[in-house]
Design a protein around this motif. Structure first.
Motif, PDB file in Angstrom:
ATOM      1  N   HIS A  37     -56.525 -13.941 128.562  1.00 46.47           N
ATOM      2  CA  HIS A  37     -55.518 -14.914 128.998  1.00 46.47           C
ATOM      3  C   HIS A  37     -54.305 -14.843 128.071  1.00 46.47           C
ATOM      4  CE1 HIS A  37     -58.033 -17.101 131.946  1.00 46.47           C
ATOM      5  NE2 HIS A  37     -59.010 -16.660 131.177  1.00 46.47           N
ATOM      6  N   CYS A  38     -53.130 -15.089 128.629  1.00 51.88           N
ATOM      7  CA  CYS A  38     -51.923 -15.064 127.807  1.00 51.88           C
ATOM      8  C   CYS A  38     -51.545 -16.487 127.384  1.00 51.88           C
ATOM      9  CB  CYS A  38     -50.764 -14.424 128.564  1.00 51.88           C
ATOM     10  SG  CYS A  38     -50.242 -15.324 130.019  1.00 51.88           S
ATOM     11  N   CYS A  39     -50.650 -16.577 126.432  1.00 57.36           N
ATOM     12  CA  CYS A  39     -50.118 -17.855 125.936  1.00 57.36           C
ATOM     13  C   CYS A  39     -51.197 -18.773 125.359  1.00 57.36           C
ATOM     14  CB  CYS A  39     -49.325 -18.579 127.022  1.00 57.36           C
ATOM     15  SG  CYS A  39     -47.957 -17.609 127.671  1.00 57.36           S
ATOM     16  N   VAL A  40     -52.237 -18.208 124.787  1.00 56.18           N
ATOM     17  CA  VAL A  40     -53.315 -19.037 124.258  1.00 56.18           C
ATOM     18  C   VAL A  40     -52.887 -19.802 123.004  1.00 56.18           C
ATOM     19  CG1 VAL A  40     -55.185 -17.677 125.251  1.00 56.18           C
ATOM     20  CG2 VAL A  40     -54.349 -17.125 122.971  1.00 56.18           C
ATOM     21  N   ALA A  41     -51.860 -19.333 122.322  1.00 56.02           N
ATOM     22  CA  ALA A  41     -51.393 -20.033 121.123  1.00 56.02           C
ATOM     23  C   ALA A  41     -50.900 -21.433 121.454  1.00 56.02           C
ATOM     24  CB  ALA A  41     -50.284 -19.240 120.442  1.00 56.02           C
ATOM     25  N   LYS A  42     -50.460 -21.637 122.685  1.00 55.02           N
ATOM     26  CA  LYS A  42     -49.954 -22.938 123.127  1.00 55.02           C
ATOM     27  C   LYS A  42     -51.059 -23.837 123.674  1.00 55.02           C
ATOM     28  CE  LYS A  42     -45.460 -21.081 124.340  1.00 55.02           C
ATOM     29  NZ  LYS A  42     -44.482 -20.881 125.409  1.00 55.02           N
ATOM     30  N   MET A  43     -52.259 -23.294 123.820  1.00 53.34           N
ATOM     31  CA  MET A  43     -53.347 -24.063 124.419  1.00 53.34           C
ATOM     32  C   MET A  43     -53.772 -25.188 123.481  1.00 53.34           C
ATOM     33  SD  MET A  43     -56.979 -22.775 125.756  1.00 53.34           S
ATOM     34  CE  MET A  43     -57.591 -23.630 127.165  1.00 53.34           C
ATOM     35  N   LEU A  44     -53.909 -26.371 124.041  1.00 51.54           N
ATOM     36  CA  LEU A  44     -54.302 -27.536 123.250  1.00 51.54           C
ATOM     37  C   LEU A  44     -55.003 -28.527 124.169  1.00 51.54           C
ATOM     38  CD1 LEU A  44     -54.010 -28.880 120.426  1.00 51.54           C
ATOM     39  CD2 LEU A  44     -51.988 -30.012 121.336  1.00 51.54           C
ATOM     40  N   VAL A  45     -56.200 -28.943 123.774  1.00 51.74           N
ATOM     41  CA  VAL A  45     -56.910 -29.979 124.518  1.00 51.74           C
ATOM     42  C   VAL A  45     -57.018 -31.211 123.624  1.00 51.74           C
ATOM     43  CG1 VAL A  45     -58.212 -28.382 125.975  1.00 51.74           C
ATOM     44  CG2 VAL A  45     -59.198 -29.147 123.822  1.00 51.74           C
ATOM     45  N   ALA A  46     -57.127 -32.363 124.251  1.00 51.32           N
ATOM     46  CA  ALA A  46     -57.179 -33.624 123.511  1.00 51.32           C
ATOM     47  C   ALA A  46     -58.578 -34.216 123.441  1.00 51.32           C
ATOM     48  CB  ALA A  46     -56.220 -34.629 124.133  1.00 51.32           C
ATOM     49  N   SER A  47     -59.542 -33.558 124.121  1.00 49.25           N
ATOM     50  CA  SER A  47     -60.902 -34.095 124.122  1.00 49.25           C
ATOM     51  C   SER A  47     -61.895 -33.006 124.499  1.00 49.25           C
ATOM     52  CB  SER A  47     -61.017 -35.252 125.123  1.00 49.25           C
ATOM     53  OG  SER A  47     -60.890 -34.753 126.445  1.00 49.25           O
ATOM     54  N   VAL A  48     -63.149 -33.286 124.279  1.00 46.75           N
ATOM     55  CA  VAL A  48     -64.207 -32.364 124.680  1.00 46.75           C
ATOM     56  C   VAL A  48     -64.218 -32.238 126.202  1.00 46.75           C
ATOM     57  CG1 VAL A  48     -66.708 -32.009 124.733  1.00 46.75           C
ATOM     58  CG2 VAL A  48     -65.606 -32.814 122.635  1.00 46.75           C
ATOM     59  N   ALA A  49     -63.987 -33.337 126.895  1.00 40.38           N
ATOM     60  CA  ALA A  49     -63.955 -33.293 128.358  1.00 40.38           C
ATOM     61  C   ALA A  49     -62.878 -32.330 128.852  1.00 40.38           C
ATOM     62  CB  ALA A  49     -63.714 -34.697 128.925  1.00 40.38           C
ATOM     63  N   GLU A  50     -61.708 -32.349 128.235  1.00 38.62           N
ATOM     64  CA  GLU A  50     -60.643 -31.421 128.616  1.00 38.62           C
ATOM     65  C   GLU A  50     -61.051 -29.980 128.320  1.00 38.62           C
ATOM     66  OE1 GLU A  50     -56.658 -32.077 127.262  1.00 38.62           O
ATOM     67  OE2 GLU A  50     -56.774 -34.220 127.686  1.00 38.62           O
ATOM     68  N   ALA A  51     -61.748 -29.763 127.230  1.00 45.76           N
ATOM     69  CA  ALA A  51     -62.219 -28.416 126.895  1.00 45.76           C
ATOM     70  C   ALA A  51     -63.181 -27.900 127.951  1.00 45.76           C
ATOM     71  CB  ALA A  51     -62.879 -28.421 125.517  1.00 45.76           C
ATOM     72  N   VAL A  52     -64.109 -28.738 128.369  1.00 45.28           N
ATOM     73  CA  VAL A  52     -65.076 -28.360 129.399  1.00 45.28           C
ATOM     74  C   VAL A  52     -64.329 -28.044 130.690  1.00 45.28           C
ATOM     75  CG1 VAL A  52     -66.983 -29.180 130.842  1.00 45.28           C
ATOM     76  CG2 VAL A  52     -66.980 -29.643 128.380  1.00 45.28           C
ATOM     77  N   GLN A  53     -63.374 -28.872 131.079  1.00 41.65           N
ATOM     78  CA  GLN A  53     -62.600 -28.626 132.296  1.00 41.65           C
ATOM     79  C   GLN A  53     -61.818 -27.323 132.213  1.00 41.65           C
ATOM     80  OE1 GLN A  53     -60.308 -32.232 132.571  1.00 41.65           O
ATOM     81  NE2 GLN A  53     -61.844 -33.281 133.793  1.00 41.65           N
ATOM     82  N   ALA A  54     -61.239 -27.016 131.061  1.00 46.98           N
ATOM     83  CA  ALA A  54     -60.462 -25.790 130.906  1.00 46.98           C
ATOM     84  C   ALA A  54     -61.349 -24.563 131.061  1.00 46.98           C
ATOM     85  CB  ALA A  54     -59.774 -25.777 129.539  1.00 46.98           C
ATOM     86  N   VAL A  55     -62.511 -24.575 130.424  1.00 51.89           N
ATOM     87  CA  VAL A  55     -63.429 -23.438 130.534  1.00 51.89           C
ATOM     88  C   VAL A  55     -63.943 -23.327 131.959  1.00 51.89           C
ATOM     89  CG1 VAL A  55     -65.650 -22.516 129.753  1.00 51.89           C
ATOM     90  CG2 VAL A  55     -64.054 -23.489 128.098  1.00 51.89           C
ATOM     91  N   ASP A  56     -64.269 -24.436 132.570  1.00 45.97           N
ATOM     92  CA  ASP A  56     -64.784 -24.429 133.937  1.00 45.97           C
ATOM     93  C   ASP A  56     -63.732 -23.912 134.911  1.00 45.97           C
ATOM     94  OD1 ASP A  56     -66.749 -24.908 135.920  1.00 45.97           O
ATOM     95  OD2 ASP A  56     -65.842 -26.836 136.399  1.00 45.97           O
ATOM     96  N   ALA A  57     -62.494 -24.344 134.759  1.00 47.10           N
ATOM     97  CA  ALA A  57     -61.417 -23.938 135.664  1.00 47.10           C
ATOM     98  C   ALA A  57     -61.099 -22.452 135.535  1.00 47.10           C
ATOM     99  CB  ALA A  57     -60.164 -24.755 135.394  1.00 47.10           C
ATOM    100  N   ALA A  58     -61.304 -21.907 134.357  1.00 49.29           N
ATOM    101  CA  ALA A  58     -61.017 -20.487 134.138  1.00 49.29           C
ATOM    102  C   ALA A  58     -62.080 -19.585 134.749  1.00 49.29           C
ATOM    103  CB  ALA A  58     -60.880 -20.204 132.646  1.00 49.29           C
ATOM    104  N   GLY A  59     -63.231 -20.204 135.039  1.00 46.81           N
ATOM    105  CA  GLY A  59     -64.310 -19.456 135.698  1.00 46.81           C
ATOM    106  C   GLY A  59     -64.967 -18.523 134.793  1.00 46.81           C
TER     107      GLY A  59
END
Length: 59
Positions: A37-59
Motif C-alpha cells: 500500500h502507498c502513503c502508509v506514513a500518513k496512516m493513523l488510527v485513533a483506536s483499536v476498533a479503527e485498526a481492526v476496520q482498516a485491516v478488514d477493509a484492506a482484505g
C-alpha cells in the motif's frame, strides 16, 4: 491479534499483549507497507476498533 478470519471477516483475538496507540499505528504502517500500500506514513488510527476496520477493509 488480527490474524483469524471467520466468514471472510477478521475476528480480533486477545493475545495478552498491550500496545500503546503509537505502537499500534507503527505496526499497522509496517503491515500495509509490506502489503504494497502507498502513503502508509500518513496512516493513523485513533483506536483499536479503527485498526481492526482498516485491516478488514484492506482484505
Amino acid at each position: 491479534m488480527l490474524q483469524q478470519r471467520i466468514s471472510d471477516r477478521i475476528v480480533p483475538h486477545l493475545a495478552g499483549i498491550r500496545l500503546s496507540l503509537n505502537e499500534l499505528n507503527e505496526i499497522l504502517r509496517k503491515h500495509f507497507a509490506a502489503a504494497g500500500h502507498c502513503c502508509v506514513a500518513k496512516m493513523l488510527v485513533a483506536s483499536v476498533a479503527e485498526a481492526v476496520q482498516a485491516v478488514d477493509a484492506a482484505g
